[in-house]
Each structure stands twice: as C-alpha cells, then as structure tokens.
Design an enzyme around this catalytic site. Structure first.
Site, PDB file in Angstrom:
ATOM      1  CG  LEU A 128      -1.769   1.156   1.424  1.00 22.83           C
ATOM      2  CD1 LEU A 128      -2.882   1.225   0.470  1.00 22.83           C
ATOM      3  CD2 LEU A 128      -2.404   1.032   2.574  1.00 22.83           C
ATOM      4  CB  THR A 155       5.719   1.321   0.632  1.00 17.61           C
ATOM      5  OG1 THR A 155       5.636  -0.083   0.083  1.00 17.61           O
ATOM      6  CG2 THR A 155       7.095   2.014   0.338  1.00 17.61           C
ATOM      7  CE  LYS A 230       9.045  -3.443  -0.139  1.00 19.31           C
ATOM      8  NZ  LYS A 230       9.207  -2.372  -0.733  1.00 19.31           N
ATOM      9  CB  SER A 252      12.643  -2.644   2.224  1.00 16.90           C
ATOM     10  OG  SER A 252      12.687  -2.232   0.915  1.00 16.90           O
ATOM     11  CG  HIS A 254      11.521   1.681  -2.578  1.00 16.22           C
ATOM     12  ND1 HIS A 254      10.474   2.227  -2.177  1.00 16.22           N
ATOM     13  CD2 HIS A 254      11.022   1.584  -3.815  1.00 16.22           C
ATOM     14  CE1 HIS A 254       9.373   2.327  -2.628  1.00 16.22           C
ATOM     15  NE2 HIS A 254       9.897   1.906  -3.871  1.00 16.22           N
ATOM     16  NE  ARG A 257      12.768   1.079  -8.271  1.00 11.61           N
ATOM     17  CZ  ARG A 257      12.806   1.168  -9.369  1.00 11.61           C
ATOM     18  NH1 ARG A 257      14.017   0.691 -10.240  1.00 11.61           N
ATOM     19  NH2 ARG A 257      11.886   1.713 -10.195  1.00 11.61           N
ATOM     20  N   GLY A 308      12.618  -8.950  -5.873  1.00 13.65           N
ATOM     21  CA  GLY A 308      11.853  -8.042  -6.606  1.00 13.65           C
ATOM     22  C   GLY A 308      12.541  -8.124  -7.938  1.00 13.65           C
ATOM     23  NE  ARG A 309      16.493  -3.102  -9.699  1.00 12.51           N
ATOM     24  CZ  ARG A 309      16.669  -2.572  -8.242  1.00 12.51           C
ATOM     25  NH1 ARG A 309      17.013  -3.384  -7.331  1.00 12.51           N
ATOM     26  NH2 ARG A 309      16.589  -1.213  -8.489  1.00 12.51           N
TER      27      ARG A 309
END
EC number: 1.1.3.15
Length: 371
Positions: A128, A155, A230, A252, A254, A257, A308-309
């Site tokens: 969210l 987040t 997160k 995290s 992110h 990023r 993720g990636r």
C-alpha cells in the site's frame, strides 16, 4: 543457452525490453551506490559450515503471519509488471502459487486486486501507498480484503520519490496501453508525460508526504489485516513500529531506489532484529540473487526474504515459466546451502553458521602459559 542462475535473466531482459522499461526496473537512485552495495554486502558474509550431519532430509517450510509456505523466499511488490510481459502480475501470481509461496501485489500494479485473485488460490499480500485522499486508501484496502489478500505491506520510505536519473533521462511514463489498474475507476490510473520522470510527478501529486506513525494506527482502525511496515532500516524505527502495532517489519531500502548511501539491507538487518527482540518477525528485501544469500539473511535473524528484480527479469525473459524457474533455482540453491552447512530445518540456521567483518574472532583464546 541454458540459464543456470538467477542473475542471467537480467541480460535477457535487457535485450528484450524497451530501454525505458529496462532502465526503470534496473536502476537505483542517484549514484546507485546502495544498488551495488545491496549485492556486494552479501559477499562480506562467509559461512561456518558444520559437517558430518545427516542431511538426507531437508525441510524448508515455514509460516509467515500464520500462513504455511514451502520456503522462506517470497515475492516483493514491484510495480507495472505488464511492461515486462503481457500477462504481468497474473503470471507472477500463478508462479508464486505453484511454488507454494507468497506474492505481494504492488499498489501500482497493471493488474487489479480482483484480477490477481481470479488467477486461483494462493497467499497474497497487498503493498500500500498512502494517497492524499484517504477515501482512496480505505477503498483500496477494502478491495484487497474482499479479494482475499491476507496482509498489508505499508511502504513507509516514499514520502517523495527518490531521484532515479535514468527515469529522468528517459522521461519515464507508463506506456499508453497500460494503466495502474487499481486506480482506473478513480481517474488516478494514468501517468502524464512530464519534463522529468512521469512517475516522480505522479507521486508528487498523489502520495501523502504527511504520512506518520499515527497513520499506521489509523490503518488498523480500517482493516483487520495484519500490517507489515516496509522500509525500516534502524533500531529506533523498529521500536516505534512495534509500538504502533505492526505485525512484522520488512527491512528494505526500496531496491536502492529512494535514499542513496543507506546501508545494504543485509547490513541493516541485525540492528533491526535485535531491536525487535522477537516481538514481531523481521523480513529482508533487497539484493538477494542466490540461495546462499537467503541462508545468510536467515542466519542473521530474518524470518524470510522477498525478491523483486529477479521476478521482473525472469518474467520479461520467459513469462510465468521464467518466474517459476527462477523461484525453483533459488529454492534448490538454498536447499543445497542448508545441506552443505549442516542444517536440516530453518530453525537450525543460526548466527554461528556465518561470520562477518564485524564479528569478534570465533577462535577461543589459548590460556596464557604459566610463568
């Protein structure tokens, strides 16, 4: 050419995807120091394997927030997956379900919560972002609940979007044939072309910069779903998250990023685990590309990890089959690492199985000779 590890999907994705899309997925903020560090930091953690242990049977199963999963490897939220492959989040959801693990759907998905739910059974969490219009947030959370999502990953590291220079250069914008599906009916599904990054402009216009701990408590008044916070990197925020009623913490940055020059998540993990004092589970997100990385995170106290990636790159390369294969490769590598370290279940993985730069030497000092 046969793919033998998760990293190899990145080069295939780079060949297949438009530059704007690949750069959006692959890049980090500013100097991208943290982007490299998220990977490099794992190489500074070494194993202390135990030998002559019966490893004929290995159990990788675990529970997360009470849900049983086949392995401590889960799928992190990543936005706009239909840019990678026409089936996007739907392919990812099916692959996660087939692997017996959890998928986290991004707020900014190109498939809606209802569409993802319709792919069939599976344990799914919903990531969210808190919009300025709280009615939008409440509506979205209710839709996720109705669609059978089991937790909210809030987040907390994005009051503003990090400076991702590749997106500025490419004038990144969501391709015209796609929308942010969860916001389509609210006229918030499109992203306008901007004279920098279209996403940065969208965030500046829509995402709430006033977000604070009291909003974590507000969220608990509108949903019964457990809330994972997160984007935590410090002991101080860990304690505040526990006080605010978080059900768990995701360490995290992110995907490197947001704020550059924060530590790699594997470097921040122990501080967070110690501050949590076992009151809530702590998960790691960022930089995991090998089964050895998964083991290292668990040895340092994580209850599980999110990737993720690798999802985006394997999805771009081979669709659902790519994501399935990527998860299977990580699973097999992790199982092998457990066997070679002398662990037959997750509860046996502990701090003594690794050694790090910041450890005191494990060797016991010899008694001083008598004079």
């Amino acid at each position: 050419m046969e793919i033998t590890n998760v990293m190899e999907y990145e080069a295939i994705a780079k060949q297949k995807l438009p530059k704007m899309v690949f750069d959006y997925y692959a890049s980090g903020a500013e100097d991208q120091w943290t982007l490299a560090e998220n990977r490099n930091a794992f190489s500074r953690i070494l194993f202390r394997p135990r030998i002559l242990i019966d490893v004929s049977r290995i159990d990788m199963a675990t529970t997360v927030l009470g849900f049983k999963i086949s392995m401590p490897i889960m799928i992190a939220p990543s936005a706009m997956q239909k840019m990678a492959h026409p089936e996007g989040e739907l392919a990812t959801a099916r692959a996660a379900s087939a692997a017996g693990t959890i998928m986290t759907l991004s707020s900014w998905a190109t498939s809606s919560v209802e569409e993802v739910a319709s792919t069939g059974p599976g344990i799914r969490f919903f990531q969210l972002y808190v919009y300025k219009d709280r009615n939008v947030v409440a509506q979205l959370v209710r839709r996720a609940e109705r669609a059978g999502f089991k937790a909210i990953a809030l987040t907390v590291d994005t009051p503003r979007l990090g400076r991702r220079e590749a997106d500025i250069k490419n004038r990144f914008v969501l391709p015209p044939f796609l929308t942010l599906k969860n916001f389509e009916g609210l006229d918030l599904g499109k992203m306008d072309q901007a004279n920098d990054s279209g996403l940065a402009s969208y965030v500046a216009g829509q995402i709430d910069r006033t977000l604070s701990w009291k909003d974590v408590q507000w969220l608990q008044t509108i949903t019964k779903l457990p809330i994972l916070v997160k984007g935590v990197l410090t002991a101080e925020d860990t304690r505040l998250a526990v006080q605010a009623g978080a059900a768990g913490i995701i360490v995290s940055n992110h995907g490197a990023r947001q704020l550059d020059y924060v530590p790699a998540t594997i470097m921040a993990l122990e501080e967070v685990v110690k501050a949590a004092q076992g009151r809530v589970p702590v998960f790691l997100d960022g930089g995991v590309r090998r089964g050895t990385d998964v083991f290292k995170a668990l040895a340092l106290g994580a209850s599980g990890i999110f990737i993720g990636r690798p999802v985006l790159f394997s999805l771009a390369a081979e669709g659902e089959a790519g994501v399935r294969k990527m998860l299977q490769m990580l699973r097999e590598e992790f199982e092998l690492t457990m066997a070679l370290s002398g662990c037959t279940s997750l509860k046996e993985i502990n701090r003594d199985h690794v050694t790090t730069d910041w450890d005191l030497p494990h060797t016991h000092p010899r008694p001083l000779p008598r004079l």
